[in-house]
Structure formats: C-alpha cells, structure tokens
Design a protein around this motif. Structure first.
Motif: not given
Length: 107
Positions: A78-90, A92-102
């Motif tokens: 929860e609550g990933l900062t833009p820099n950290v969210e970018r690491v997960f997105r680039l 493709r780990m954003d498809t493995v983890f349940d990521i919520r905005p806040e």
C-alpha cells in the motif's frame, strides 16, 4: 531498520519506515520480515509510503518475502511512492503483487 509490525487479528500490518530499500539493507530487511511473516502465517499488508527508493536488491527482498508466504496468503503493498511503483511496473512485478494506491483506514 525501521519497521512497525501490528497484528490486527486477521491481518499482519507492516509499516516500513525506511526511505531506501537497497543493497545496504536488503538482506537484513528480507531475513527479518521473512521470520515475522512465517511466524504469523496470515495475510500481510505492507505500508510502503515512506520508501522513496528501491533498487533490484530491494525488489529481490520483496520477491523473497512473497515466496515465504504460502500462495493462499496475500501480500498487499500500500501507498507506493512513484519511484518505487515504477520499479514494480518496469519489472512487471505489479502483476505479481497486489498494489493499492494508499493505506486503507482500519477504523
């Protein structure tokens, strides 16, 4: 290492207070959290709002933590900062983890 672990009953909430999860702390971070989640054996919500930077070592630690949990126990970030969210997105780990905005209020 700045971590706050709260057992809410059905869920384990871990607030990460570190600004960086990188090679300097990744091994200690992984080892400590793996012990915590294996001991509690329940869904984990990790509040990551304080983390401004994560490198590949930090990402590897998060993957190891995900693998330490059985598949039926979710790990929510929860609550990933833009820099950290970018690491997960680039990676493709954003498809493995349940990521919520806040973080959701428990009240």
């Amino acid at each position: 290492m700045q971590l706050t672990v709260t057992d809410t009953g059905p869920t384990l909430v871990i607030a990460v207070g570190e600004a960086r999860i990188d090679a300097a702390i990744a091994t200690r971070f992984k080892d400590h959290l793996r012990e915590v989640v294996v001991h509690h054996r329940k869904p984990v919500v990790m509040q990551m709002g304080a983390v401004d930077f994560m490198d590949s070592s930090g990402l590897g630690a998060m993957i190891a933590l995900r693998k330490a949990l059985s598949e039926d126990l979710p790990l929510t970030l929860e609550g990933l900062t833009p820099n950290v969210e970018r690491v997960f997105r680039l990676t493709r780990m954003d498809t493995v983890f349940d990521i919520r905005p806040e973080a959701e209020n428990e009240e």
